[in-house]
Design a protein around this motif. Structure first.
Motif, short mmCIF file in Angstrom:
data_model
loop_
_atom_site.label_atom_id
_atom_site.label_comp_id
_atom_site.label_asym_id
_atom_site.label_seq_id
_atom_site.Cartn_x
_atom_site.Cartn_y
_atom_site.Cartn_z
N GLY A 1 0.78 -1.22 0.00
CA GLY A 1 0.00 0.00 0.00
C GLY A 1 0.81 1.27 0.00
N ARG A 2 2.13 1.19 -0.12
CA ARG A 2 2.95 2.39 -0.13
C ARG A 2 2.67 3.22 -1.39
N PHE A 3 2.44 2.54 -2.52
CA PHE A 3 2.08 3.22 -3.76
C PHE A 3 0.76 2.65 -4.26
N ILE A 4 -0.17 3.51 -4.63
CA ILE A 4 -1.52 3.11 -5.01
C ILE A 4 -1.81 3.63 -6.41
N SER A 5 -2.47 2.81 -7.20
CA SER A 5 -2.81 3.18 -8.57
C SER A 5 -4.05 4.06 -8.59
N ASN A 6 -4.42 4.48 -9.79
CA ASN A 6 -5.70 5.15 -9.97
C ASN A 6 -6.84 4.13 -9.85
N GLU A 7 -8.05 4.60 -9.67
CA GLU A 7 -9.22 3.73 -9.62
C GLU A 7 -9.87 3.69 -11.01
N LEU A 8 -9.92 2.48 -11.54
CA LEU A 8 -10.50 2.28 -12.88
C LEU A 8 -11.93 1.78 -12.71
N GLU A 9 -12.88 2.56 -13.19
CA GLU A 9 -14.29 2.22 -13.07
C GLU A 9 -14.81 1.72 -14.41
N VAL A 10 -15.33 0.50 -14.43
CA VAL A 10 -15.85 -0.13 -15.65
C VAL A 10 -17.30 -0.52 -15.40
N THR A 11 -18.16 -0.17 -16.36
CA THR A 11 -19.59 -0.48 -16.26
C THR A 11 -19.97 -1.48 -17.33
N ILE A 12 -20.61 -2.57 -16.90
CA ILE A 12 -21.16 -3.54 -17.85
C ILE A 12 -22.62 -3.17 -18.09
N GLU A 13 -22.94 -2.89 -19.36
CA GLU A 13 -24.31 -2.59 -19.75
C GLU A 13 -24.90 -3.80 -20.46
N VAL A 14 -26.10 -4.21 -20.02
CA VAL A 14 -26.73 -5.42 -20.53
C VAL A 14 -27.65 -5.06 -21.69
N SER A 15 -27.43 -5.74 -22.81
CA SER A 15 -28.30 -5.56 -23.98
C SER A 15 -29.39 -6.62 -23.92
N HIS A 16 -30.64 -6.18 -23.74
CA HIS A 16 -31.77 -7.10 -23.63
C HIS A 16 -32.30 -7.42 -25.02
N VAL A 17 -32.72 -8.68 -25.24
CA VAL A 17 -33.27 -9.14 -26.52
C VAL A 17 -34.67 -9.68 -26.28
N GLN A 18 -35.52 -9.60 -27.35
CA GLN A 18 -36.87 -10.14 -27.27
C GLN A 18 -36.81 -11.63 -27.55
N HIS A 19 -37.27 -12.45 -26.59
CA HIS A 19 -37.20 -13.90 -26.75
C HIS A 19 -38.31 -14.37 -27.68
N ALA A 20 -38.00 -15.23 -28.67
CA ALA A 20 -38.98 -15.77 -29.62
C ALA A 20 -39.88 -16.78 -28.92
N ARG A 21 -41.21 -16.70 -29.25
CA ARG A 21 -42.18 -17.61 -28.67
C ARG A 21 -42.24 -18.90 -29.49
N THR A 22 -42.47 -20.01 -28.87
CA THR A 22 -42.55 -21.31 -29.53
C THR A 22 -43.91 -21.92 -29.28
N ASN A 23 -44.16 -23.10 -29.93
CA ASN A 23 -45.43 -23.81 -29.76
C ASN A 23 -45.42 -24.70 -28.53
N ALA A 24 -44.49 -24.45 -27.65
CA ALA A 24 -44.41 -25.28 -26.45
C ALA A 24 -45.63 -25.06 -25.60
N PRO A 25 -46.02 -26.09 -24.86
CA PRO A 25 -47.17 -25.93 -23.97
C PRO A 25 -46.92 -24.84 -22.95
N ASP A 26 -48.04 -24.31 -22.43
CA ASP A 26 -47.92 -23.24 -21.43
C ASP A 26 -47.21 -23.70 -20.17
N SER A 27 -47.18 -25.00 -19.96
CA SER A 27 -46.52 -25.49 -18.74
C SER A 27 -45.03 -25.27 -18.75
N VAL A 28 -44.45 -25.06 -19.94
CA VAL A 28 -43.01 -24.81 -20.05
C VAL A 28 -42.81 -23.33 -20.32
N ASN A 29 -42.30 -22.59 -19.43
CA ASN A 29 -42.06 -21.16 -19.59
C ASN A 29 -40.81 -20.75 -18.81
N LEU A 30 -40.55 -19.46 -18.84
CA LEU A 30 -39.32 -18.99 -18.20
C LEU A 30 -39.33 -19.18 -16.70
#
Length: 952
Positions: free
Chosen positions: A779-808
């Motif tokens: 800790g005698r010498f300290i670096s700068n603070e690097l701030e990184v932001t992860i931005e999430v890209s949301h996508v529209q999920h395609a619907r299938t002919n699966a029964p209603d019992s199977v969902n997210l």
């Protein structure tokens, strides 16, 4: 006769008053402006130098080129010249001049020095020269009107000179001398009634070179005066010249000569020299733990020295959950944290679930220790008197003892009466002779234990052999030291069911409290099981990076020797001639190999011993100086990467890199300037980089997450194999991740670039911010603070002919049902390895269940087909085929998400991302007819059977 006597007394009184007024005026004038006094004989030939009482102030300057003389006399007999070799100024009698005391007794004039540089002006200096009378043409009552004598400085004389008053031509002039009196004030001389002049104190040549005394002699009716000139001769003192009082060391230099112009003067003729020895001593006890060492943590030092990675630190740096958090510490930035023990109540128990106290027959204990033993009044045994001595109390550094019922010690390391004591008791077990006595206690009598200084101790045990190392050196045993005692093995007891490992005291299980507290300081206390450290590692751990050095020892002359201590803080050069010794001493250097040495002073001394042919030693004054280590230039540690990183939400399920293009650099301002100079000199289009990666090391990096992680759905994943190869430590919590261990910048960058953020519910996340910072030298010498932001890209999920019992929601329920490796805080790599194995086992169970389901389905189909065949006549020979009318094919969204994530990384669905992760899907599923599967077959992997409508 009475009238004549009265007139004589009156004339004497008036003369005395005039003399006093003259002396008072002279003293006032002298106070306002210095006057240099000189003497010269009237019979002196041309070229004779005037002897001055003090050196001219202008003569002390180095840039004087000429002098000018100012006098009111038309025929002035003196001139000022400079010595061609030494540039010393001298006032001499000019050519064709002969002094005459009867015509002129003294001369007053001024001297002005002219500097070589016109910008410097020197003040005029006043000189008064008295002429000594040697020719007396007039009959006088004195044999001499002036006297001259020489005395050596530092001595006291009873008779310097005798003032004669009788004259052959006037023997009856003075019938009786009433008194002698020195008229010159404030001089260290006196004259007795017989006319003998003596000094009242030893004379100092540096204070004044000569004295001019006016002495009055009275015969009770007449008085006369004469001048006594006394010159002080400098006493030769053997000693060194040319050694500076202060030597400045810059950290970028690496080494510095400390006596480049040293010369030894032993006063010629004072001794028939047979041998001369000079010892150079560097004092570093006030720096750190005895000298300048790297301020890395214990683990980092062991890594840099190539020590075993299995060492257990018993006094780690305090943390929120550590057992040392309540111990008093030294706030200094030493190589490892210093812990203070008061000898009364300070101690710490090592948790058994964190450290296994069992050591076996082969182990190593090492520690830094500064013992503060109490000095107290006590009664002496032999005569009953009282005196001062050590308290004699035991102080346990480390103690493993019974937890209850009894006070037995299994093993311990403690101090007692300036002894270091190791106790090892054998445990009962198969093959142990319970009646045998074997060496089990070693008592080393060591002055280091009670000198209240820092020392490094290593006890290497391979029973029955035990070796001790102090400050990196192996202790040389003799028949009396150490004292070795034998002990039998411990017996099993129904009263003892546990044990305790304590630092700073010893647990008394039978009494239920601590005892034998240690008083002093400890740092770096560690144990190594089943191994003993090598000599090279022990020396490296104790290595001091500042020392003295004498290059060119191979060029020594015959008869010379050079000796030094282990730390190279004391070096002795011995030879038969002064020239050979001082020639080698001029090469003496101070060395400090640390990149960032501790600034401050280091006392330096030269002690000389000159031996004469008669066996006596010529006293030589010691030289004391200071080596000033300047403040090192601080490096700027720079972290740089993309500030915003976009990730598809499905890529975060498997983990997305946070600092994928991270760069780490470290430069001082000087190095940055050198880099800019190189860039300016290089032709356009070319680029050269001054590599500082090997010069600087990082010892920790922190990835901070705010707000804290929700470990149910998110965690940070790191490259375990790479960290293990680089011997780096990692600590993970909901606050973030800490990577520690001294290593190069490029290695830290490689590790951090592969750190990933994992989120099993990315659809609920918009962004996540991470802050990275790194340190060097604890800790005698300290670096700068690097701030990184992860931005999430949301996508529209395609619907299938699966029964209603199977969902997210079902997908999330399935994910929640699978045990997650980050449900609990990861503390170290061992826990992470266990969780990885558990995940593989779960995946294997799921795959096995899926295979069993397919087998059951196949068997059911076969039975249904056989029943159908029996219902059909043999003659019809109908072709058997599958009845798929009752089948319903559905798409599994889980497989789709996983495949999308894999294709996002450029690999096939089902391929493993790393060697550490097991395959989720089969990479090569064979078709029923043995042919290679086509695109349709590959796509069928995304389908699964829905046998809910089947009837058998």
């Amino acid at each position: 006769m009475i009238a004549k006597d009265f007139s004589s007394r009156k004339a004497l009184a008036l003369s005395s008053i005039q003399i006093l007024l003259f002396l008072l005026a002279s003293s006032v004038f002298s106070y306002e402006r210095r006057i240099y006094h000189g003497i010269i004989r009237e019979d002196a030939p041309p070229g004779t130098e005037v002897k001055l009482d003090l050196q001219l102030e202008s003569d002390k300057q180095r840039d004087v080129c000429s002098y000018a003389v100012f006098s009111s006399l038309q025929n002035f007999p003196f001139r000022v010249v400079q010595d061609e070799k030494t540039d010393a100024v001298r006032i001499i009698l000019g050519e064709r001049f002969q002094l005459d005391y009867e015509k002129k007794k003294d001369y007053d004039f001024e001297i002005e020095a002219h500097a070589c540089s016109q910008s410097i002006d020197y003040e005029r200096e006043s000189v008064h020269v008295d002429v000594i009378d040697v020719y007396d043409s007039v009959a006088s009552e004195w044999k001499q009107r002036s006297y001259y004598a020489e005395v050596a400085e530092g001595k006291s004389y009873e008779k310097i000179i005798c003032l004669n008053f009788a004259d052959d031509k006037a023997d009856d002039f003075f019938e009786e001398v009433c008194s002698y009196r020195i008229l010159t004030p404030d001089v260290p001389f006196e004259v007795d009634a017989e006319g003998f002049v003596r000094n009242t104190e030893p004379l100092d040549y540096n204070r004044k070179h000569s004295y001019s005394l006016e002495v009055a002699v009275s015969d009770c009716s007449h008085n006369r005066s004469l001048v006594v000139n006394i010159e002080v001769k400098a006493l030769c003192k053997a000693g060194w010249t040319g050694v500076p009082d202060r030597v400045e060391f810059s950290p970028r230099e690496g080494w510095k000569e400390v006596a480049a112009n040293a010369e030894l003067d032993l006063c010629a003729g004072s001794c028939n020299l047979t041998r001369v020895a000079v010892t150079a001593i560097l004092t570093t006890g006030h720096i750190g733990k005895g000298c300048d060492r790297d301020t890395y943590s214990l683990q980092s030092q062991r890594k840099l020295c190539g020590a075993s990675a299995e060492t257990t630190d018993l006094l780690p740096n305090p943390s929120g959950s550590g057992w040392t958090k309540n111990l008093p510490t030294d706030d200094g930035q030493e190589s490892d944290r210093i812990f203070a023990f008061d000898g009364k109540s300070t101690s710490v128990e090592i948790p058994r679930d964190r450290v296994d106290p069992r050591l076996g027959n082969k182990f190593t204990i090492s520690t830094w220790m500064k013992h503060e033993d109490e000095i107290m009044e006590m009664k002496l045994e032999h005569d009953g008197r009282t005196g001062k001595g050590h308290s004699g109390n035991k102080g346990h550094i480390l103690c493993h003892s019974d937890g209850e019922g009894m006070n037995r010690q299994h093993y311990s390391l403690h101090v007692h009466n300036c002894r270091l004591v190791l106790l090892v008791r054998r445990s009962p077990g198969t093959g142990v002779d319970m009646e045998s006595l074997e060496p089990g206690e070693w008592r080393w009598r060591l002055p280091e234990v009670c000198d209240k200084k820092w020392h490094h101790y290593v006890v290497a045990v391979d029973l029955p052999a035990v070796e001790l190392y102090i400050d990196g050196r192996k202790f040389v045993e003799n028949e009396h030291n150490p004292e070795i005692l034998t002990h039998g093995p411990l017996h099993a007891s129904k009263h003892v069911h546990s044990s305790k490992l304590v630092v700073g005291a010893c647990w008394m299980g039978g009494k239920g409290h601590m005892g034998h507290y240690f008083h002093g300081y400890l740092a770096g206390l560690s144990i190594l099981r089943n191994e003993t450290e090598t000599d090279d590692v022990i020396r490296c751990l104790n290595n001091c990076q500042e020392k003295l050095n004498v290059p060119g020892i191979d060029d020594m002359e015959n008869g010379m020797t050079v000796s030094m201590n282990t730390e190279m803080t004391s070096i002795t050069i011995s030879g038969v001639t002064v020239d050979s010794v001082q020639r080698l001493l001029r090469r003496l250097t101070y060395v400090n190999s640390r990149t960032f040495p501790t600034p401050g002073h280091r006392p330096f001394a030269l002690e000389t011993r000159a031996t004469c042919s008669d066996g006596k030693s010529l006293p030589v004054e010691d030289i004391k100086a200071l080596i000033m280590v300047l403040e090192p230039e601080k490096p700027t540690i720079t972290l740089d990467a993309a500030r915003v990183v976009e990730k598809e939400e499905h890529s975060l399920v498997r983990g997305g890199k946070i600092f994928h293009n991270l760069t780490i650099s470290a430069f001082t301002r000087t190095e940055a300037g050198e880099q800019a100079y190189v860039d300016d000199k290089d032709p356009p289009g070319s680029s050269k980089v001054i590599d500082s990666g090997d010069r600087y090391l990082l010892d920790s990096c922190l990835i901070r997450v705010n707000p804290p992680l929700n470990l149910d759905v998110e965690h940070i994943r790191y490259p375990e194999n790479l960290l293990h190869q680089l011997r780096m430590e990692v600590d993970v919590s909901e606050e973030g991740l800490v990577i520690s261990g001294a290593d190069k910048l490029v290695n830290y960058a490689e590790v951090i670039q592969d750190v990933r953020y994992v989120n099993t519910r990315p659809e609920d996340l918009n962004s996540r911010t991470f802050v990275l910072s790194c340190t060097e030298l604890n800790g005698r010498f300290i670096s700068n603070e690097l701030e990184v932001t992860i931005e999430v890209s949301h996508v529209q999920h395609a619907r299938t002919n699966a029964p209603d019992s199977v969902n997210l929601n079902k997908i999330h329920e399935i994910q929640e049902a699978i045990p997650h490796p980050m449900r609990s805080v990861i503390v170290n790599r061992k826990n992470t390895d266990t969780q990885t194995v558990t995940g593989i086992v779960i995946m294997c169970v799921v795959c096995a269940g899926f295979v069993v389901l397919l087998v059951i389905l196949g068997v059911a189909r076969i039975r249904s087909t056989q029943r159908h065949i029996h219902d059909v006549s043999v003659e019809e020979k109908q072709e058997m085929e599958w009845d798929n009318s009752a089948l319903t094919i559905t798409v599994n969204p889980m497989d789709q998400v996983l495949c999308d994530d894999v294709y996002d990384h450029g690999t096939r669905c089902g391929d493993s991302e790393s060697e550490d992760e097991g395959s989720v899907h089969d990479n090569e599923a064979e078709t029923s007819d043995g042919e290679a599967e086509g695109p349709e077959k590959a796509k069928s992997k995304e389908l699964e059977w829905d046998d809910s409508t089947l009837s058998f």
